[in-house]
Design a protein around this motif. Structure first.
Motif, PDB file in Angstrom:
ATOM      1  N   UNK A   1      -1.488 -18.522   4.204  1.00  0.00           N
ATOM      2  CA  UNK A   1      -0.610 -18.185   5.312  1.00  0.00           C
ATOM      3  C   UNK A   1      -0.150 -19.476   5.980  1.00  0.00           C
ATOM      4  N   UNK A   2       1.107 -19.501   6.281  1.00  0.00           N
ATOM      5  CA  UNK A   2       1.702 -20.671   6.913  1.00  0.00           C
ATOM      6  C   UNK A   2       1.741 -20.459   8.430  1.00  0.00           C
ATOM      7  N   UNK A   3       1.239 -21.457   9.193  1.00  0.00           N
ATOM      8  CA  UNK A   3       1.212 -21.383  10.652  1.00  0.00           C
ATOM      9  C   UNK A   3       2.494 -22.009  11.179  1.00  0.00           C
ATOM     10  N   UNK A   4       3.310 -21.222  11.904  1.00  0.00           N
ATOM     11  CA  UNK A   4       4.553 -21.743  12.469  1.00  0.00           C
ATOM     12  C   UNK A   4       4.626 -21.379  13.947  1.00  0.00           C
ATOM     13  N   UNK A   5       5.769 -21.662  14.582  1.00  0.00           N
ATOM     14  CA  UNK A   5       5.933 -21.400  16.018  1.00  0.00           C
ATOM     15  C   UNK A   5       5.811 -19.927  16.359  1.00  0.00           C
ATOM     16  N   UNK A   6       6.354 -19.094  15.577  1.00  0.00           N
ATOM     17  CA  UNK A   6       6.291 -17.653  15.830  1.00  0.00           C
ATOM     18  C   UNK A   6       4.864 -17.149  15.822  1.00  0.00           C
ATOM     19  N   UNK A   7       4.060 -17.601  14.864  1.00  0.00           N
ATOM     20  CA  UNK A   7       2.649 -17.210  14.793  1.00  0.00           C
ATOM     21  C   UNK A   7       1.887 -17.740  16.006  1.00  0.00           C
ATOM     22  N   UNK A   8       2.173 -18.958  16.416  1.00  0.00           N
ATOM     23  CA  UNK A   8       1.519 -19.560  17.588  1.00  0.00           C
ATOM     24  C   UNK A   8       1.818 -18.795  18.867  1.00  0.00           C
ATOM     25  N   UNK A   9       3.084 -18.392  19.031  1.00  0.00           N
ATOM     26  CA  UNK A   9       3.466 -17.637  20.236  1.00  0.00           C
ATOM     27  C   UNK A   9       2.778 -16.275  20.248  1.00  0.00           C
TER      28      UNK A   9
END
Length: 148
Positions: free
Chosen positions: A1-9
């Protein structure tokens, strides 16, 4: 799984909501956070507030108002010397802000101009004294915060 801004928010929102829900549940279920109203009939007393203001004005209009002093026997409430003691009626209410179990009231019955509240009824600490009294049909009110 790739961690990006959407996942962080999304994770930040879930963390914040979990944090808030934890405090809501803790405050509602833990008994040490229970806080009652100052008095049981708070709203009724609020409606009588103007009446109390008028009674206090009557007391302040006297040449000498009620006073109190601490003695070895307890607290002595001193009524004005100019008034006849047989015409003074009412109640003295002692309110303990820290614990309502120690609240009590005393009916005023005077033989001289002093009313003694015995030491055995009083604990050390803050008390609110409320003297609601009448003299010849006119009502008076005296309130004082004391440390005994």
């Amino acid at each position: 799984m790739k961690f990006n801004w959407g996942t962080g928010i999304v994770l930040a929102f879930i963390g914040f909501i979990s944090f808030i829900m934890y405090f809501i549940i803790t405050m509602n279920t833990d008994s040490k956070y229970d806080h009652d109203l100052v008095t049981e009939d708070y709203y009724k007393q609020e409606l009588e507030f103007q009446n109390d203001i008028d009674k206090q004005k009557n007391g302040n209009a006297l040449k000498t108002n009620i006073d109190w002093k601490k003695t070895n026997e307890g607290i002595v409430i001193l009524f004005p010397e100019a008034l006849k003691t047989e015409n003074i009626t009412g109640k003295v209410f002692l309110y303990r802000p820290s614990n309502k179990q120690f609240d009590f009231d005393i009916t005023i019955s005077l033989s001289n101009h002093n009313l003694l509240i015995p030491d055995k009824r009083l604990l050390g600490g803050r008390w609110n004294i409320i003297v609601d009294w009448q003299y010849k049909g006119k009502s008076y009110l005296y309130k004082k915060e004391i440390v005994y």
